[in-house]
Design an enzyme around this catalytic site. Sequence first.
Site, PDB file in Angstrom:
ATOM      1  N   GLU A 276      16.706 -72.715-114.883  1.00  0.00           N
ATOM      2  CA  GLU A 276      16.753 -71.436-115.592  1.00  0.00           C
ATOM      3  C   GLU A 276      18.201 -71.066-115.924  1.00  0.00           C
ATOM      4  O   GLU A 276      19.100 -71.223-115.095  1.00  0.00           O
ATOM      5  CB  GLU A 276      16.125 -70.358-114.707  1.00  0.00           C
ATOM      6  CG  GLU A 276      16.055 -68.975-115.313  1.00  0.00           C
ATOM      7  CD  GLU A 276      15.358 -67.973-114.387  1.00  0.00           C
ATOM      8  OE1 GLU A 276      15.213 -66.801-114.785  1.00  0.00           O
ATOM      9  OE2 GLU A 276      14.959 -68.367-113.269  1.00  0.00           O
TER      10      GLU A 276
ATOM     11  N   LYS B 279      10.839 -65.321-121.035  1.00  0.00           N
ATOM     12  CA  LYS B 279      10.287 -64.961-119.731  1.00  0.00           C
ATOM     13  C   LYS B 279       9.564 -63.619-119.797  1.00  0.00           C
ATOM     14  O   LYS B 279      10.130 -62.617-120.236  1.00  0.00           O
ATOM     15  CB  LYS B 279      11.419 -64.905-118.702  1.00  0.00           C
ATOM     16  CG  LYS B 279      10.968 -64.774-117.259  1.00  0.00           C
ATOM     17  CD  LYS B 279      12.171 -64.892-116.330  1.00  0.00           C
ATOM     18  CE  LYS B 279      11.779 -64.891-114.877  1.00  0.00           C
ATOM     19  NZ  LYS B 279      12.973 -65.053-113.988  1.00  0.00           N
TER      20      LYS B 279
ATOM     21  N   CYS C 127      10.361 -69.526-113.996  1.00  0.00           N
ATOM     22  CA  CYS C 127      10.543 -69.025-112.631  1.00  0.00           C
ATOM     23  C   CYS C 127       9.422 -68.098-112.155  1.00  0.00           C
ATOM     24  O   CYS C 127       8.317 -68.535-111.872  1.00  0.00           O
ATOM     25  CB  CYS C 127      11.911 -68.354-112.533  1.00  0.00           C
ATOM     26  SG  CYS C 127      12.482 -68.083-110.830  1.00  0.00           S
TER      27      CYS C 127
END
Length: 265
Positions: A41, A110, A144
Amino acid sequence: MRTALLQSSGRPGSVAENLKVLDAAAGRAAEAGAGLLVTSEMFLTGYAIGDGVGRLAEPADGEAADAVAELACRHGLAVAYGYPERAAEAVFNSVQLISADGTRLAGYRKTHLFGPFEREVFTPGDEPVVQAELGGLRIGLMICYDVEFPENVRAHALAGTDLLVVPTAQMHPFQFVAESLVPVRAFENQLYVAYVNRAGQEGDFEFVGLSVLAGPDGTARARAGRGEDLVLADVDPAVLAASRAANPYLSDRRPGLYGSLGIPG
């Protein structure tokens, strides 16, 4: 498709240096026969860089994307990399997939931001399932914290994702996510998961490494340690098909029951 996981925090704050790290890793991965290289990330800039996030953010078709496309072409493999994406006045925590011929195949923002730091600097994305075709596989993208929401991964499974690519910045004391949760996600959804972490201390964060390529049988096909690493394993469509035929989770679902739980069928 042989998949390489680049477990590295690179050089926080320097896109140029991180591109050099990526270039070297791509060379090693290509020599080992990899068709896809996945980074952690926010790899291109670093994660704990404060207001540097806004300063270093670039559009999806910016100079950094061009540089990644060039090295992907030169080494002959696809690259999925994490970076801060600028779009108008917003900055997103993003991952972009670029093919071996330099084509930008897909970009994901995200959707579930973790902690005060991310909520202060990023805008959450609003597209939960982003996919692309690569090497005969349907690749899904996620970042994540997103993988810790079972609805997210199940949505990918129902959309036919074969390999879920998850750049991450997993920190202490949450290493159980890499050790236990990710392989379970792969098993319960019958797909491969490439979960690729940062490593070592960065600002106030201690990243735990433990990157993993988890198979549909819930096992770790490749597992990194706690430090900088490059690990490789194969994503095998035949194994995936056999596992899906043997495991009834998706076919045994009863969507009509789930509406009362607020879960779409």
